[in-house]
Design a protein around this motif. Structure first.
Motif, mmCIF file in Angstrom:
data_model
loop_
_atom_site.group_PDB
_atom_site.id
_atom_site.type_symbol
_atom_site.label_atom_id
_atom_site.label_comp_id
_atom_site.label_asym_id
_atom_site.label_seq_id
_atom_site.Cartn_x
_atom_site.Cartn_y
_atom_site.Cartn_z
ATOM 1 N N LEU A 202 -22.873 68.461 -30.202
ATOM 2 C CA LEU A 202 -22.246 69.206 -31.297
ATOM 3 C C LEU A 202 -22.549 68.546 -32.635
ATOM 4 O O LEU A 202 -22.748 69.195 -33.643
ATOM 5 N N HIS A 203 -22.588 67.211 -32.607
ATOM 6 C CA HIS A 203 -22.862 66.459 -33.821
ATOM 7 C C HIS A 203 -24.300 66.704 -34.295
ATOM 8 O O HIS A 203 -24.590 66.610 -35.481
ATOM 9 N N GLY B 224 -26.623 48.486 -43.264
ATOM 10 C CA GLY B 224 -26.237 48.045 -44.605
ATOM 11 C C GLY B 224 -25.069 48.828 -45.164
ATOM 12 O O GLY B 224 -24.204 49.298 -44.424
ATOM 13 N N SER B 225 -25.092 49.000 -46.474
ATOM 14 C CA SER B 225 -23.936 49.670 -47.098
ATOM 15 C C SER B 225 -23.955 51.176 -46.871
ATOM 16 O O SER B 225 -23.014 51.872 -47.222
ATOM 17 N N PHE B 226 -25.029 51.706 -46.270
ATOM 18 C CA PHE B 226 -25.022 53.143 -45.931
ATOM 19 C C PHE B 226 -24.033 53.402 -44.797
ATOM 20 O O PHE B 226 -23.439 54.450 -44.703
ATOM 21 N N GLY B 227 -23.914 52.426 -43.902
ATOM 22 C CA GLY B 227 -22.967 52.552 -42.795
ATOM 23 C C GLY B 227 -23.561 53.153 -41.548
ATOM 24 O O GLY B 227 -24.609 53.799 -41.557
ATOM 25 N N LEU B 228 -22.855 52.882 -40.439
ATOM 26 C CA LEU B 228 -23.254 53.405 -39.128
ATOM 27 C C LEU B 228 -22.978 54.898 -39.080
ATOM 28 O O LEU B 228 -22.118 55.388 -39.811
ATOM 29 N N ILE B 229 -23.649 55.596 -38.154
ATOM 30 C CA ILE B 229 -23.241 56.991 -37.950
ATOM 31 C C ILE B 229 -22.198 57.091 -36.842
ATOM 32 O O ILE B 229 -21.484 58.067 -36.757
ATOM 33 N N ASN C 81 -31.503 54.606 -42.221
ATOM 34 C CA ASN C 81 -30.852 53.432 -42.811
ATOM 35 C C ASN C 81 -31.051 52.133 -42.037
ATOM 36 O O ASN C 81 -30.764 51.056 -42.564
ATOM 37 N N VAL C 82 -31.479 52.231 -40.793
ATOM 38 C CA VAL C 82 -31.433 51.049 -39.923
ATOM 39 C C VAL C 82 -32.539 50.043 -40.245
ATOM 40 O O VAL C 82 -33.651 50.404 -40.632
ATOM 41 N N ASN D 139 -20.265 58.802 -39.901
ATOM 42 C CA ASN D 139 -21.019 59.388 -41.016
ATOM 43 C C ASN D 139 -21.917 60.492 -40.495
ATOM 44 O O ASN D 139 -22.421 60.401 -39.389
ATOM 45 N N ASN D 140 -22.152 61.486 -41.329
ATOM 46 C CA ASN D 140 -23.128 62.495 -40.947
ATOM 47 C C ASN D 140 -24.527 61.939 -41.130
ATOM 48 O O ASN D 140 -24.824 61.367 -42.171
#
Ligand SMILES: NC(=O)C[C@H](N)C(=O)O
Length: 346
Positions: free
Chosen positions: A154-155, A187-192, A172-173, A204-205
């Motif tokens: 679904l994601h 980093g500062s983008f963050g995990l999904i 981002n990885v 995060n999307n």
């Protein structure tokens, strides 16, 4: 709850593609170091208490340390993944891969696979099979669980890396540590997302980027070197690439895209010889844009006709350059810059 399919139809639902990496490595006495030794079959059988193996189709694609990844490997892997995704009986793909170049393969697949819904999850290990803190079993189990959970579908996030309980976007990885058991960072983008015991927390999307079509056949393999700006760079820096008729170079510039005077003249000479220069930043965040004046300032490079690769990191720019400059159909000058971004530009 892990979804368990019956295999009555005879059709596996999850494809596990093994390519090698530390996750299948053991010490080799003759070579005096670690090399891939465990088969895909042994790897999968080692998690039989966790996963219903009847739901899995195993493809032993390669048995390499990921330092050996090349364009041919990436092209063939992408074609295979797309073919499996297009199969109605397949729910998702897990790829077993070495960590050294995992982010490059993840990004290559991110830019070439059309999979709006079905997940493609890449994992590996930082410890060899014989180590007491071997992380391969946990990582592969998590990756298969990620593909199996209905909410993953679904994601609809396409390609991701699942490692040490964390789910990263290929955009981002970055492998930030050479031996930590949890070496990847977004980093500062963050995990999904993050793995829970029996579910996933989506945080995060994932970003969507423009998919670049692969040619039907890999007719030529082009190599796009990555060159760094550094104090002391000289005007003959790129002469070897000119002599050897390279088509394109990635230049990793300072900050928003600046180099010293000598490097500017080296770039100018290369562009005059028909080499395409793609400009990226050496910073982790931000990207390149034209704002500084004078020789070597990013505006002077833009005026030479270099491609400003927006928010791409050097490896990402190399992947995109390889895909675009390889494919004559994509070489419209006015359209080129739209590929060199992680965003879908209007
Ligand atoms: N942890 C690893 O998998 C590192 C190994 N050298 C590889 O990339 O194949």
């Amino acid at each position: 709850m892990l979804r368990r399919f019956s295999s009555q139809s005879g059709n596996a639902r999850i494809i596990v593609i093994t390519t090698g990496g530390t996750i299948v490595q053991k010490f080799d006495k003759d070579l005096g170091g670690y090399v891939p030794k465990t088969s895909g079959k042994e790897l999968i059988e080692s998690i039989s208490s966790e996963i219903n193996l009847e739901t899995i189709e195993l493809i032993e694609f390669a048995m390499i340390d990921s330092r050996a990844v090349d364009l041919k490997f990436l092209y063939n892997l992408s074609k295979l993944v797309q073919q499996k995704i297009d199969d109605n009986f397949v729910d998702g793909i897990v790829i077993i891969h070495g960590t050294d170049t995992m982010e490059i393969t993840a990004y290559f697949l991110h830019r070439t696979i059309n999979s709006p819904k079905k997940p493609v999850v890449i994992t590996g290990a930082m410890r060899v099979v014989t180590n007491s803190d071997y992380d391969g079993k946990a990582n592969i189990t998590n990756a298969i669980k990620q593909v199996s959970y209905p909410e993953t579908v679904l994601h609809g996030h396409g390609v991701s890396i699942n490692f040490a309980g964390k789910i990263h976007s290929p955009v981002n990885v970055h492998k930030e540590h050479s031996f930590a058991i949890d070496p990847f960072s977004s980093g500062s983008f963050g995990l999904i997302g993050m793995m829970h015991t029996s579910r996933i927390d989506w945080l995060n999307n994932p970003k969507k980027s423009l998919v670049i079509p692969l040619p039907d056949k890999l007719e030529k393999v082009i190599s796009v070197p990555i060159i760094h700006a550094f104090p002391g760079a000289c005007t003959d820096l790129l002469d070897g690439f000119i002599q050897n008729k390279y088509q394109a170079l990635i230049v990793v510039a300072y900050g928003s895209g600046n180099v010293n005077n000598n490097m500017y003249y080296a770039i100018k000479k290369a562009t005059e010889h028909g080499i395409r220069i793609v400009l990226v930043t050496n910073c982790k965040y931000g990207g390149v844009y034209a704002e500084y004046g004078g020789i070597g300032g990013n505006q002077s490079l833009r005026d030479l006709g270099v491609i400003m690769a927006d928010d791409l990191n050097p490896y990402q720019a190399m992947v995109v350059a390889t895909l675009v400059f390889h494919n004559e159909k994509l070489l419209d000058k006015n359209e080129l810059s739209k590929y060199f971004s992680n965003k879908i530009l209007d």
